[in-house]
Design a protein around this motif. Structure first.
Motif, PDB file in Angstrom:
ATOM      1  N   ALA A   9       0.839  -1.097  -0.054  1.00 15.51           N
ATOM      2  CA  ALA A   9       0.085  -0.028  -0.047  1.00 15.51           C
ATOM      3  C   ALA A   9       0.848   1.101   0.098  1.00 15.51           C
ATOM      4  O   ALA A   9       2.053   1.348   0.347  1.00 15.51           O
ATOM      5  CB  ALA A   9      -0.881   0.024   1.282  1.00 15.51           C
ATOM      6  N   GLU A  10       0.233   2.222  -0.385  1.00 14.10           N
ATOM      7  CA  GLU A  10       0.947   3.693  -0.355  1.00 14.10           C
ATOM      8  C   GLU A  10       1.183   4.122   0.925  1.00 14.10           C
ATOM      9  O   GLU A  10       0.481   4.089   1.784  1.00 14.10           O
ATOM     10  CB  GLU A  10       0.070   4.590  -1.355  1.00 14.10           C
ATOM     11  N   ALA A  11       2.476   4.767   1.355  1.00 15.00           N
ATOM     12  CA  ALA A  11       2.753   5.134   2.389  1.00 15.00           C
ATOM     13  C   ALA A  11       2.071   6.578   2.624  1.00 15.00           C
ATOM     14  O   ALA A  11       2.286   7.251   1.874  1.00 15.00           O
ATOM     15  CB  ALA A  11       4.197   5.171   2.551  1.00 15.00           C
ATOM     16  N   VAL A  12       1.679   6.678   3.934  1.00 22.40           N
ATOM     17  CA  VAL A  12       1.253   7.952   4.215  1.00 22.40           C
ATOM     18  C   VAL A  12       1.855   8.568   5.403  1.00 22.40           C
ATOM     19  O   VAL A  12       1.758   9.756   5.642  1.00 22.40           O
ATOM     20  CB  VAL A  12      -0.413   7.763   4.792  1.00 22.40           C
ATOM     21  N   TRP A  13       2.374   7.909   6.460  1.00 20.10           N
ATOM     22  CA  TRP A  13       3.193   8.213   7.529  1.00 20.10           C
ATOM     23  C   TRP A  13       4.464   7.871   7.439  1.00 20.10           C
ATOM     24  O   TRP A  13       5.161   6.816   6.927  1.00 20.10           O
ATOM     25  CB  TRP A  13       2.436   7.573   8.648  1.00 20.10           C
ATOM     26  N   VAL A  14       5.466   8.696   8.165  1.00 19.36           N
ATOM     27  CA  VAL A  14       6.787   8.339   8.282  1.00 19.36           C
ATOM     28  C   VAL A  14       7.132   8.065   9.823  1.00 19.36           C
ATOM     29  O   VAL A  14       6.638   8.878  10.749  1.00 19.36           O
ATOM     30  CB  VAL A  14       7.819   9.607   8.012  1.00 19.36           C
ATOM     31  N   LEU A  15       7.550   7.007  10.382  1.00 18.94           N
ATOM     32  CA  LEU A  15       7.905   6.567  11.416  1.00 18.94           C
ATOM     33  C   LEU A  15       9.081   6.562  11.839  1.00 18.94           C
ATOM     34  O   LEU A  15      10.099   6.148  11.190  1.00 18.94           O
ATOM     35  CB  LEU A  15       7.497   5.040  11.752  1.00 18.94           C
ATOM     36  N   ALA A  16       9.619   7.990  12.544  1.00 11.68           N
ATOM     37  CA  ALA A  16      10.975   8.198  12.837  1.00 11.68           C
ATOM     38  C   ALA A  16      11.643   7.601  14.026  1.00 11.68           C
ATOM     39  O   ALA A  16      10.836   7.952  14.897  1.00 11.68           O
ATOM     40  CB  ALA A  16      11.559   9.630  12.816  1.00 11.68           C
ATOM     41  N   TRP A  17      12.539   6.998  14.037  1.00 12.38           N
ATOM     42  CA  TRP A  17      13.131   6.103  15.058  1.00 12.38           C
ATOM     43  C   TRP A  17      14.642   5.797  15.164  1.00 12.38           C
ATOM     44  O   TRP A  17      15.316   6.359  14.320  1.00 12.38           O
ATOM     45  CB  TRP A  17      12.464   4.720  15.042  1.00 12.38           C
ATOM     46  N   ASN A  18      15.133   5.741  16.479  1.00 10.31           N
ATOM     47  CA  ASN A  18      16.587   5.028  16.227  1.00 10.31           C
ATOM     48  C   ASN A  18      16.817   4.188  17.609  1.00 10.31           C
ATOM     49  O   ASN A  18      16.024   4.290  18.336  1.00 10.31           O
ATOM     50  CB  ASN A  18      17.433   6.471  16.494  1.00 10.31           C
ATOM     51  N   ARG A  28      18.077   9.768  12.756  1.00 17.17           N
ATOM     52  CA  ARG A  28      16.625   9.290  12.671  1.00 17.17           C
ATOM     53  C   ARG A  28      16.831   8.307  11.423  1.00 17.17           C
ATOM     54  O   ARG A  28      16.939   8.586  10.453  1.00 17.17           O
ATOM     55  CB  ARG A  28      15.823  10.422  12.312  1.00 17.17           C
ATOM     56  N   LYS A  29      16.330   6.915  11.687  1.00 20.80           N
ATOM     57  CA  LYS A  29      15.820   5.954  10.748  1.00 20.80           C
ATOM     58  C   LYS A  29      14.431   6.329  10.368  1.00 20.80           C
ATOM     59  O   LYS A  29      13.822   6.816  11.367  1.00 20.80           O
ATOM     60  CB  LYS A  29      16.386   4.663  11.253  1.00 20.80           C
ATOM     61  N   THR A  30      13.949   5.926   9.420  1.00 19.09           N
ATOM     62  CA  THR A  30      12.481   5.862   8.949  1.00 19.09           C
ATOM     63  C   THR A  30      11.795   4.449   8.536  1.00 19.09           C
ATOM     64  O   THR A  30      12.403   3.687   7.848  1.00 19.09           O
ATOM     65  CB  THR A  30      12.374   6.987   8.044  1.00 19.09           C
ATOM     66  N   TRP A  31      10.842   4.346   8.696  1.00 17.11           N
ATOM     67  CA  TRP A  31       9.916   3.379   8.471  1.00 17.11           C
ATOM     68  C   TRP A  31       8.645   3.977   7.699  1.00 17.11           C
ATOM     69  O   TRP A  31       8.081   5.195   8.225  1.00 17.11           O
ATOM     70  CB  TRP A  31       9.361   2.194   9.214  1.00 17.11           C
ATOM     71  N   LEU A  32       8.267   3.665   6.597  1.00 15.43           N
ATOM     72  CA  LEU A  32       7.085   4.113   5.982  1.00 15.43           C
ATOM     73  C   LEU A  32       5.924   3.548   6.346  1.00 15.43           C
ATOM     74  O   LEU A  32       6.160   2.113   6.447  1.00 15.43           O
ATOM     75  CB  LEU A  32       7.039   4.323   4.459  1.00 15.43           C
ATOM     76  N   ALA A  33       4.638   3.873   6.591  1.00 15.12           N
ATOM     77  CA  ALA A  33       3.306   3.127   7.010  1.00 15.12           C
ATOM     78  C   ALA A  33       2.394   3.676   6.315  1.00 15.12           C
ATOM     79  O   ALA A  33       1.959   5.005   5.799  1.00 15.12           O
ATOM     80  CB  ALA A  33       3.324   3.354   8.343  1.00 15.12           C
ATOM     81  N   CYS A  34       1.450   2.702   5.861  1.00 15.11           N
ATOM     82  CA  CYS A  34       0.030   2.910   5.257  1.00 15.11           C
ATOM     83  C   CYS A  34      -0.782   3.193   6.422  1.00 15.11           C
ATOM     84  O   CYS A  34      -0.463   3.022   7.633  1.00 15.11           O
ATOM     85  CB  CYS A  34      -0.438   1.913   4.380  1.00 15.11           C
ATOM     86  N   GLU A  35      -1.881   3.720   6.128  1.00 12.31           N
ATOM     87  CA  GLU A  35      -2.789   4.000   7.306  1.00 12.31           C
ATOM     88  C   GLU A  35      -3.223   2.646   8.137  1.00 12.31           C
ATOM     89  O   GLU A  35      -3.277   2.678   9.332  1.00 12.31           O
ATOM     90  CB  GLU A  35      -4.334   4.516   6.707  1.00 12.31           C
TER      91      GLU A  35
END
Length: 65
Positions: A9-18, A28-35
């Motif tokens: 699915a198309e990503a809508v959110w960025v989850l910034a983490w470390n 900050r590393k990132t994961w992308l997330a759909c709804e």
């Protein structure tokens, strides 16, 4: 595209983490997330103490320019 396993699915959110054991505090590393997967991925990172921020993809992209 969403970072959840098997999701296309198309990503809508960025989850910034470390991971503080591996990364400097400002990194900050990132994961992308759909709804659908935003909450699940956020919980996965949050339980480990890695999640730093959740931002809409469009806002994240605008802040990176």
């Amino acid at each position: 595209m969403c970072s959840a396993k098997g999701c296309r699915a198309e990503a809508v959110w960025v989850l910034a983490w470390n991971n503080p054991k591996l990364h400097t505090p400002e990194r900050r590393k990132t994961w992308l997330a759909c709804e659908e997967h935003r909450e699940h991925l956020s919980q996965f990172l949050g339980v480990r103490g890695f999640l730093k921020d959740v931002v809409e993809l469009k806002d994240w992209e605008a802040s990176q320019n």
